[in-house]
Design a protein around this motif. Structure first.
Motif, PDB file in Angstrom:
ATOM      1  N   UNK A 165      -0.622  15.196 -10.292  1.00 48.32           N
ATOM      2  CA  UNK A 165      -0.248  14.878  -8.912  1.00 48.32           C
ATOM      3  C   UNK A 165       0.139  13.411  -8.759  1.00 48.32           C
ATOM      4  N   UNK A 166      -0.626  12.517  -9.370  1.00 46.83           N
ATOM      5  CA  UNK A 166      -0.314  11.090  -9.295  1.00 46.83           C
ATOM      6  C   UNK A 166       0.989  10.750  -9.986  1.00 46.83           C
ATOM      7  N   UNK A 167       1.263  11.436 -11.090  1.00 48.16           N
ATOM      8  CA  UNK A 167       2.513  11.232 -11.840  1.00 48.16           C
ATOM      9  C   UNK A 167       3.714  11.589 -10.974  1.00 48.16           C
ATOM     10  N   UNK A 168       3.633  12.717 -10.263  1.00 42.86           N
ATOM     11  CA  UNK A 168       4.747  13.118  -9.393  1.00 42.86           C
ATOM     12  C   UNK A 168       4.843  12.200  -8.170  1.00 42.86           C
ATOM     13  N   UNK A 169       3.704  11.789  -7.626  1.00 43.61           N
ATOM     14  CA  UNK A 169       3.723  10.886  -6.477  1.00 43.61           C
ATOM     15  C   UNK A 169       4.449   9.584  -6.815  1.00 43.61           C
ATOM     16  N   UNK A 170       4.210   9.045  -8.009  1.00 46.07           N
ATOM     17  CA  UNK A 170       4.878   7.800  -8.377  1.00 46.07           C
ATOM     18  C   UNK A 170       6.397   7.956  -8.372  1.00 46.07           C
ATOM     19  N   UNK A 178       0.862  -1.182   0.000  1.00 45.95           N
ATOM     20  CA  UNK A 178       0.000   0.000   0.000  1.00 45.95           C
ATOM     21  C   UNK A 178       0.901   1.236   0.000  1.00 45.95           C
ATOM     22  N   UNK A 179       0.687   2.123  -0.968  1.00 49.26           N
ATOM     23  CA  UNK A 179       1.586   3.277  -1.116  1.00 49.26           C
ATOM     24  C   UNK A 179       1.628   4.161   0.128  1.00 49.26           C
ATOM     25  N   UNK A 221       2.694  11.026   2.702  1.00 45.74           N
ATOM     26  CA  UNK A 221       1.868  11.944   1.911  1.00 45.74           C
ATOM     27  C   UNK A 221       1.119  11.131   0.859  1.00 45.74           C
ATOM     28  N   UNK A 222       0.086  11.735   0.297  1.00 46.56           N
ATOM     29  CA  UNK A 222      -0.692  11.084  -0.749  1.00 46.56           C
ATOM     30  C   UNK A 222      -0.856  12.048  -1.923  1.00 46.56           C
ATOM     31  N   UNK A 223      -1.546  11.575  -2.932  1.00 53.44           N
ATOM     32  CA  UNK A 223      -1.758  12.366  -4.146  1.00 53.44           C
ATOM     33  C   UNK A 223      -2.389  13.721  -3.837  1.00 53.44           C
ATOM     34  N   UNK A 276      11.022  18.598  -3.201  1.00 51.03           N
ATOM     35  CA  UNK A 276      10.770  18.287  -4.613  1.00 51.03           C
ATOM     36  C   UNK A 276       9.413  18.820  -5.038  1.00 51.03           C
ATOM     37  N   UNK A 277       8.396  18.613  -4.210  1.00 50.28           N
ATOM     38  CA  UNK A 277       7.057  19.113  -4.544  1.00 50.28           C
ATOM     39  C   UNK A 277       7.072  20.627  -4.690  1.00 50.28           C
TER      40      UNK A 277
END
Length: 263
Positions: free
Chosen positions: A82-87, A60-61, A67-69, A185-186
């Protein structure tokens, strides 16, 4: 090759059409002892089922990062990234999931079609291409204060991470920005850009700058394909492998029409 490595694949349900082929290709083409193959994902019964079928480990991520998306808020004019950067952040955090010094990260749409070695005489093998995005380098300079020096791009859909070197990269980012590496990074990623940060470009250029004698560079020879991975017959793989090392299936919506696909 005697050094054991674990493998990390960030994924979402949209990747289910390619994931079985990616997993099979790792077991066939990675010429190191492979320990766990971990699929890092939001909670998903379908991905968990795939893990059971393919003898992989579901992660589970939320176990990987605090943090999450929804914490990222990366919305361009065209799409939510957001999901692209989270990965990418999940890949950089993956060292927490393995006891081994090295772990391999591979994108959920990329199938290896030739044998791959990632360590040669203690040096990491980086598979590189000849083009990149200027925004990746601008973000690198914001994060680390220096310009990247590599003449080729490290963005090749898969990469072996050395946890010791990766930890040093994170410490440098945190010391410079006085916050956790992922928040830095964010914050420093240009949210107006469609692709404002690259984990592979950042880590590869850091290794090139700080450990110049510790890397071997090879051409990635990746082919982008809009067909389905089911089209990779043995005969076609043999033909493609004469020219390419891997195939990336970037158009994956077709899997929705074939939800029963199993491999």
């Amino acid at each position: 090759m005697t050094i054991k490595i674990d493998v990390l694949i960030p994924a979402i349900e949209k990747d289910l059409g390619t994931l079985p082929y990616v997993i099979d290709s790792i077991r066939k083409q990675v010429k190191h002892p492979v320990g766990k193959i971990m699929l890092v994902s939001p909670p998903s019964k379908r991905i968990q089922a795939l893990c059971r079928r393919k003898n992989c480990t579901f992660i589970n991520e939320r176990r990987v990062l605090p943090i999450s998306k929804k914490d990222i808020r990366y919305q361009t004019k065209r799409t939510n990234r957001s999901g692209w950067l989270l990965q990418q952040l999940l890949k950089l955090a993956g060292g927490n999931l393995t006891k081994h010094r090295y772990y391999l990260v591979i994108d959920a749409d990329t199938v290896l079609i030739r044998p791959h070695v990632f360590l040669v005489k203690g040096k990491t093998v980086f598979y590189c291409r000849n083009w990149s995005r200027p925004e990746y380098f601008r973000t690198y300079k914001k994060l680390l204060g220096t310009k990247p020096t590599a003449s080729r791009s490290f963005v090749a859909h898969y990469m072996l991470f050395d946890k010791a070197k990766l930890s040093r990269l994170k410490r440098k980012i945190e010391a410079r920005h006085k916050t956790r590496w992922y928040w830095a990074i964010i914050k420093k990623t240009n949210k107006q850009s469609y692709a404002g940060f690259s984990e592979f470009e950042t880590y590869g250029n850091f290794v090139k700058a700080h450990y110049p004698g510790h890397l071997v560079v090879r051409s990635s020879l990746n082919k982008s394909s809009s067909s389905t991975p089911a089209s990779l017959t043995r005969k076609r793989i043999i033909r493609l492998a004469q020219k390419y090392r891997s195939i990336s299936f970037h158009k994956r919506r077709w899997y929705i029409r074939k939800r029963g696909v199993r491999k």
